[in-house]
Design a protein around this motif. Structure first.
Motif, PDB file in Angstrom:
ATOM      1  N   ASP A  21       3.524  -7.502  28.609  1.00 18.35           N
ATOM      2  CA  ASP A  21       2.943  -6.335  27.929  1.00 18.35           C
ATOM      3  C   ASP A  21       2.302  -5.381  28.924  1.00 18.35           C
ATOM      4  N   LYS A  22       1.559  -5.926  29.857  1.00 19.69           N
ATOM      5  CA  LYS A  22       0.866  -5.105  30.853  1.00 19.69           C
ATOM      6  C   LYS A  22       1.871  -4.364  31.741  1.00 19.69           C
ATOM      7  N   ILE A  23       2.877  -5.070  32.212  1.00 16.59           N
ATOM      8  CA  ILE A  23       3.881  -4.448  33.066  1.00 16.59           C
ATOM      9  C   ILE A  23       4.610  -3.342  32.304  1.00 16.59           C
ATOM     10  N   ALA A  24       4.966  -3.602  31.060  1.00 18.52           N
ATOM     11  CA  ALA A  24       5.657  -2.593  30.245  1.00 18.52           C
ATOM     12  C   ALA A  24       4.777  -1.360  30.029  1.00 18.52           C
ATOM     13  N   ARG A  25       3.501  -1.575  29.754  1.00 17.47           N
ATOM     14  CA  ARG A  25       2.585  -0.428  29.585  1.00 17.47           C
ATOM     15  C   ARG A  25       2.474   0.366  30.876  1.00 17.47           C
ATOM     16  N   GLU A  26       2.446  -0.327  32.022  1.00 22.95           N
ATOM     17  CA  GLU A  26       2.392   0.368  33.307  1.00 22.95           C
ATOM     18  C   GLU A  26       3.654   1.197  33.542  1.00 22.95           C
ATOM     19  N   LEU A  27       4.771   0.754  32.994  1.00 26.05           N
ATOM     20  CA  LEU A  27       6.016   1.519  33.077  1.00 26.05           C
ATOM     21  C   LEU A  27       6.021   2.683  32.096  1.00 26.05           C
ATOM     22  N   GLY A  28       5.073   2.671  31.163  1.00 27.17           N
ATOM     23  CA  GLY A  28       4.945   3.762  30.208  1.00 27.17           C
ATOM     24  C   GLY A  28       5.588   3.526  28.864  1.00 27.17           C
ATOM     25  N   VAL A  29       6.163   2.329  28.662  1.00 25.72           N
ATOM     26  CA  VAL A  29       6.832   2.024  27.392  1.00 25.72           C
ATOM     27  C   VAL A  29       6.501   0.584  27.005  1.00 25.72           C
ATOM     28  N   ALA A  30       5.507   0.421  26.154  1.00 22.51           N
ATOM     29  CA  ALA A  30       5.056  -0.919  25.766  1.00 22.51           C
ATOM     30  C   ALA A  30       6.182  -1.732  25.124  1.00 22.51           C
ATOM     31  N   ARG A  31       7.125  -1.054  24.481  1.00 24.78           N
ATOM     32  CA  ARG A  31       8.216  -1.776  23.812  1.00 24.78           C
ATOM     33  C   ARG A  31       9.202  -2.396  24.798  1.00 24.78           C
ATOM     34  N   ALA A  32       9.045  -2.134  26.079  1.00 24.92           N
ATOM     35  CA  ALA A  32       9.944  -2.713  27.086  1.00 24.92           C
ATOM     36  C   ALA A  32       9.489  -4.101  27.534  1.00 24.92           C
ATOM     37  N   ALA A  33       8.474  -4.645  26.888  1.00 23.68           N
ATOM     38  CA  ALA A  33       7.960  -5.964  27.279  1.00 23.68           C
ATOM     39  C   ALA A  33       9.039  -7.040  27.182  1.00 23.68           C
ATOM     40  N   ASN A  34       9.920  -6.929  26.206  1.00 21.04           N
ATOM     41  CA  ASN A  34      10.994  -7.920  26.084  1.00 21.04           C
ATOM     42  C   ASN A  34      11.927  -7.880  27.283  1.00 21.04           C
ATOM     43  N   MET A  35      12.167  -6.704  27.822  1.00 20.97           N
ATOM     44  CA  MET A  35      13.033  -6.584  28.990  1.00 20.97           C
ATOM     45  C   MET A  35      12.332  -7.084  30.251  1.00 20.97           C
ATOM     46  N   VAL A  36      11.018  -6.923  30.320  1.00 19.80           N
ATOM     47  CA  VAL A  36      10.248  -7.494  31.427  1.00 19.80           C
ATOM     48  C   VAL A  36      10.385  -9.012  31.384  1.00 19.80           C
ATOM     49  N   ALA A  37      10.221  -9.583  30.204  1.00 20.31           N
ATOM     50  CA  ALA A  37      10.335 -11.034  30.051  1.00 20.31           C
ATOM     51  C   ALA A  37      11.746 -11.512  30.399  1.00 20.31           C
ATOM     52  N   LEU A  38      12.755 -10.791  29.961  1.00 17.75           N
ATOM     53  CA  LEU A  38      14.133 -11.151  30.298  1.00 17.75           C
ATOM     54  C   LEU A  38      14.353 -11.077  31.808  1.00 17.75           C
ATOM     55  N   ILE A  69      18.147   3.237  28.995  1.00 14.27           N
ATOM     56  CA  ILE A  69      18.708   2.393  30.054  1.00 14.27           C
ATOM     57  C   ILE A  69      17.857   2.445  31.322  1.00 14.27           C
ATOM     58  N   GLY A  70      17.369   3.597  31.691  1.00 14.56           N
ATOM     59  CA  GLY A  70      16.549   3.720  32.900  1.00 14.56           C
ATOM     60  C   GLY A  70      15.285   2.875  32.837  1.00 14.56           C
ATOM     61  N   ILE A  71      14.549   2.985  31.758  1.00 16.46           N
ATOM     62  CA  ILE A  71      13.303   2.214  31.632  1.00 16.46           C
ATOM     63  C   ILE A  71      13.603   0.727  31.477  1.00 16.46           C
ATOM     64  N   ASN A  72      14.668   0.384  30.769  1.00 16.63           N
ATOM     65  CA  ASN A  72      15.035  -1.024  30.638  1.00 16.63           C
ATOM     66  C   ASN A  72      15.445  -1.618  31.979  1.00 16.63           C
ATOM     67  N   THR A  73      16.116  -0.851  32.801  1.00 12.80           N
ATOM     68  CA  THR A  73      16.487  -1.302  34.139  1.00 12.80           C
ATOM     69  C   THR A  73      15.241  -1.547  34.982  1.00 12.80           C
ATOM     70  N   GLN A  74      14.300  -0.624  34.917  1.00 14.72           N
ATOM     71  CA  GLN A  74      13.039  -0.797  35.650  1.00 14.72           C
ATOM     72  C   GLN A  74      12.301  -2.038  35.155  1.00 14.72           C
ATOM     73  N   ALA A  75      12.276  -2.232  33.850  1.00 11.09           N
ATOM     74  CA  ALA A  75      11.576  -3.382  33.272  1.00 11.09           C
ATOM     75  C   ALA A  75      12.217  -4.695  33.724  1.00 11.09           C
TER      76      ALA A  75
END
Length: 89
Positions: A21-38, A69-75
């Motif tokens: 959650d923290k990493i996704a928020r730092e990327l600017g998109v809290a909903r990307a937390a699942n991609m961080v976990a993946l 795709i860009g934010i998901n790639t970063q995540a």
């Protein structure tokens, strides 16, 4: 993070703490937390690289989501990097 206690497990299970959650928020998109976990899972398991997973996104996401795709790639990459740092420690 959403989980603040470690589960009881045997030695065959490796636990890596990932503040997705923290990493996704730092990327600017809290909903990307699942991609961080993946990404963390991919980085820890070595099944495939985050870059390879990211290259598949355009083929599996509906066109209306291609703008993510860009934010998901970063995540994915951030998650993998976090897992690698945890494993190296």
């Amino acid at each position: 993070s959403l989980i603040d206690t470690l589960p009881n497990t045997d030695k065959s299970i490796r636990i890596i703490k990932v503040p997705a959650d923290k990493i996704a928020r730092e990327l600017g998109v809290a909903r990307a937390a699942n991609m961080v976990a993946l990404g963390a899972y991919l980085g820890a398991s070595g099944i495939l690289t985050p870059e390879l997973a990211a290259s598949c996104l355009e083929h599996i996401l509906a066109k209306r989501y291609h703008n993510t795709i860009g934010i998901n790639t970063q995540a994915l990459k951030q998650g993998a990097e976090h897992a690698a740092a945890q494993l190296a420690a």
